[in-house]
Design an enzyme around this catalytic site. Structure first.
Site, PDB file in Angstrom:
ATOM      1  CB  CYS A 112      -0.951   0.056   1.394  1.00  0.00           C
ATOM      2  SG  CYS A 112      -2.063   1.353   1.196  1.00  0.00           S
ATOM      3  CB  CYS A 152      -0.512   2.374   3.938  1.00  0.00           C
ATOM      4  SG  CYS A 152      -2.253   1.850   3.496  1.00  0.00           S
ATOM      5  CG  ASP A 153       3.033   1.430   4.308  1.00  0.00           C
ATOM      6  OD1 ASP A 153       2.682   1.584   5.564  1.00  0.00           O
ATOM      7  OD2 ASP A 153       2.969   0.195   4.304  1.00  0.00           O
TER       8      ASP A 153
END
Length: 306
Positions: free
Chosen positions: A129, A132-133
């Site tokens: 992701c 997300c990261d």
């Protein structure tokens, strides 16, 4: 009110359902807490200035749901009966759970390459992701594995954080939409390695993290190693909807079909929320939001159905 799934969507539905007096029962499934229980650091969930731990966040959500009256059941559902109300969920051991309304929040799992080093370095430089990261790799070298819309979108997104983005694809052409391909090829900070697959993620440092990836040329078999700080596997997601095939309308990738902007499925009284019905955003905060929507939709349904 029955809720299947206990990630942010399911637990948010449970909180709102309990506060509305719908006596929610949450059947937690094989991964209580959902994908966030396998996520160590969460930095983008609203309300927390510091980095928090995914398992802790889910424990707090569950505690809140139980505090307002939701009941948690630890079971794996083997089959369903949605032919009439009350709806029925049948557990592996034969236990039957009944509800006048059903909220499906079973989520979706990222597809992985399936190599051993990927598992060892997951969360240590290997991710599925970028949204997300990606922030953690500001100014660093990153690589995206895949050739569809998701891979191209993640590569483009990562250019917000990195000026060294590599897309690795098994074939000599992309499956992504042409407009996305045009953006990718025109971007000065993205390069593409064609006809290669990742044979190994290489860790190093203290604490250990991803430092390089070994690639195999699918034409010649030759190996090469490229230095990377972050590797993003973007080969798609698999929604957890197998037990609903033949019972509810699904799209061609298995995601639940719901009314636009709502959570209603094609069966009155059955609602879907979170990643199981979201093929685009797949974030904890959007899942929680649709969990709230599902509970409100269920409350309105019961009010009209009696």
């Amino acid at each position: 009110m029955l809720i299947l799934g206990s990630g942010p969507a399911g637990l948010s539905a449970a909180i709102y359902g309990a506060r509305a007096g719908m006596n929610p029962i949450v059947v937690q499934g094989i991964q209580p807490g959902g994908q966030l229980t396998t996520t160590t650091e969460v930095e983008n969930y609203p309300g927390f200035r510091e980095v928090i731990q995914g398992p802790w966040l889910m424990q707090e959500m569950q505690a809140q749901a139980e505090h307002v009256g939701a009941r948690m059941m630890y079971d794996h559902i083997a089959s369903v009966d949605l032919s009439s109300r009350p709806f029925k969920l049948i557990g592996d051991g034969g236990t039957i759970y009944e509800g006048d309304t059903l909220v499906i929040a079973t989520g979706a799992q990222a597809k992985w390459l399936g190599i051993e080093s990927e598992t060892l370095l997951r969360g240590k430089g290997v991710s599925a992701c970028a949204t997300c990261d990606g922030f953690f790799y500001r100014g660093k070298k990153v690589a995206v594995i895949g050739g569809g819309n998701t891979a191209v979108e993640e590569a483009l997104y990562l250019t917000n954080h990195s000026q060294d983005v590599t897309l690795i694809h098994r074939r000599d052409s992309l499956r992504a939409e042409k407009i996305l391909q045009d953006r990718l090829f025109a971007h000065p900070h993205i390069k593409v390695i064609w006809n290669h697959e990742v044979s190994r993620f290489i860790g190093g440092g203290q604490p250990e993290g991803l430092v390089a990836m070994e690639l195999r040329d699918l034409n010649s078999g030759a190996l090469q190693v490229i230095d990377v700080d972050g590797g993003f596997v973007a080969i798609g997601h698999q929604p957890a909807t197998d037990i609903f095939k033949g019972h509810l309308a699904l799209d061609n990738e298995g995601y639940m079909l719901v009314e636009p902007g709502r959570t209603m499925t094609n069966v009155p009284g059955v609602f879907a929320c979170g990643d199981v019905a979201d093929r685009i955003y797949r974030q904890a905060v959007t899942a929680a939001g649709t969990g709230c929507m599902a509970a409100l939709d269920a409350e309105r349904f019961l009010g009209h159905a009696g």
